[in-house]
Enzyme design. Structure first.
Site, short mmCIF file in Angstrom:
data_model
loop_
_atom_site.label_atom_id
_atom_site.label_comp_id
_atom_site.label_asym_id
_atom_site.label_seq_id
_atom_site.Cartn_x
_atom_site.Cartn_y
_atom_site.Cartn_z
N SER A 108 10.48 -50.18 8.63
CA SER A 108 9.64 -49.69 9.72
C SER A 108 9.18 -48.28 9.40
CB SER A 108 10.43 -49.70 11.03
OG SER A 108 9.78 -48.93 12.03
N SER A 109 8.02 -47.91 9.95
CA SER A 109 7.52 -46.55 9.72
C SER A 109 8.40 -45.50 10.39
CB SER A 109 6.09 -46.43 10.27
OG SER A 109 6.05 -46.71 11.65
N CYS A 110 9.31 -45.91 11.28
CA CYS A 110 10.17 -44.93 11.95
C CYS A 110 11.22 -44.34 11.01
CB CYS A 110 10.85 -45.54 13.17
SG CYS A 110 12.12 -46.76 12.80
N TYR A 137 18.19 -47.20 14.75
CA TYR A 137 17.44 -48.24 14.04
C TYR A 137 16.88 -47.69 12.73
CZ TYR A 137 13.71 -51.65 13.13
OH TYR A 137 12.87 -52.59 12.55
N LYS A 141 17.59 -48.82 8.71
CA LYS A 141 16.53 -49.20 7.77
C LYS A 141 16.52 -48.29 6.54
CE LYS A 141 14.87 -52.79 9.79
NZ LYS A 141 14.96 -54.11 9.14
N HIS A 180 7.52 -53.94 22.26
CA HIS A 180 6.80 -52.78 21.74
C HIS A 180 5.54 -52.51 22.56
CE1 HIS A 180 9.26 -53.57 18.01
NE2 HIS A 180 9.36 -52.27 18.11
#
Length: 327
Positions: A108-110, A137, A141, A180
């Site tokens: 994920s971009s997070c 989270y 990742k 989301h």
């Protein structure tokens, strides 16, 4: 990937996994390994190891994860870090033990810092503090990226981590509490239209900027990456920093390369749904990261670009949601 190769799609019922299955099937792949959570609990190490030993997949798309929006991340931080660490650790190790040829880990971009330079490049990983609302989270990742990198360095595996921007499309989760932003807003605007509500309230100020990628495009990028010839694929797998002196994780961004404000997003969904009331922004609610735009020059440089126009993708998503409501 040979058309008869055994391909395991972990998380095949999810937003990304389902799209990958559809893409592979459309391309003529016939030997797909699919298991529901009831059939295989990927947080169970012994069960995951037994599955890999029995099936011996050639390729793995690791799209299984516990996911959710800001609210879910705030309520269930322990589950988000625990379950995701367990799932990816079990699969990556079992893939190594059973000599999987290539593995694509979906993140994920997070994973990038809250205040990372924009657009975010792969080398911005680990350069600053994370957004607190989804840190558990994100850390899980990041650990997955490092695990792929470590196995590549130590064992010569070919594991690549792909970091998608915010996704939407067929198969999305429209739960009122843990979805989301796009599915949450589609549901809100649809319900407001049906009930003739005068306003729809959107969390935050409306000023943060977000990039959105249609999930069918995401799946196409994933299959494209797994089908790369050896030389360009190997270039993506990172290097041993102790030998090269360079920070080069096995990481590639997947996105569209442009973004919109949450206000623009809400107005577009309002138009797609056909809601005629007013939008109210609740600035007392968290905005999250100010901006999250992916630098996709690495992906574009090896020949892949997203094809679906934003409003067309939102329209397809809304049509699917409305059909679900009807049924």
């Amino acid at each position: 990937m040979d058309k008869n190769a055994k391909i395991y799609i972990a998380g095949h019922r999810g937003l990304v996994g389902g799209a990958i299955v559809r893409n592979l099937q459309a391309a003529g792949y016939t030997n797909l390994l699919l298991r529901t959570h009831a059939e295989l609990d990927l947080t169970n190490q012994a069960a995951t190891a037994a599955f890999f030993e029995a099936e011996k997949p050639d390729y793995v798309f690791l799209a299984a994860a516990k996911v959710g929006g800001i609210l879910a991340n705030n309520i269930y931080p322990a589950e988000f870090i625990r379950d995701n660490l367990a799932i990816q650790s079990n699969i990556i190790h079992a893939a190594y033990v059973n000599q999987v040829k290539r593995l694509l880990f979906l993140g994920s971009s997070c994973i990038y810092p809250k205040l990372a330079p924009q657009p975010m490049k792969e080398e911005h990983l680990l350069t600053g503090p994370l957004e607190p609302t989804n840190r558990p989270y994100a850390l899980a990742k990041i650990a997955g990226v490092e695990m792929c990198w470590s196995y590549n360095r130590q064992y010569g595996t070919q594991y690549l981590a792909a970091m998608p921007t915010n996704l939407y499309g067929p198969g999305d989760n429209y739960h009122p509490d843990n979805s989301h932003v796009i599915p949450a807003l589609i549901r809100k605007f649809h319900e407001a239209k049906v009930t003739n509500a005068p306003t729809v309230t959107v969390w935050g100020s409306g000023t943060p900027r977000r990039e959105f990628l249609y999930n069918e495009d995401m799946a196409d990028a994933c299959v494209y990456l797994m089908n790369l010839p050896d030389e360009p694929y190997t270039r993506l797998l990172g290097s041993d920093e102790s030998k090269t002196g360079k920070f080069e994780p096995p990481l590639i961004n997947i996105g569209v390369g442009h973004d919109v404000t949450i206000k623009e997003l809400a107005e577009t969904i309002q138009r797609v749904v056909g809601y005629t009331g007013d939008i109210v922004f609740d600035a007392s609610k968290p905005d999250g990261t100010p901006r999250k735009l992916m630098d996709v020059s690495r992906l574009n440089g090896i020949g892949w670009r997203a094809q679906t126009a934003f409003e067309a993708g939102l329209t397809s998503a809304y049509i699917e949601f409305a059909a679900q409501v009807e049924s």
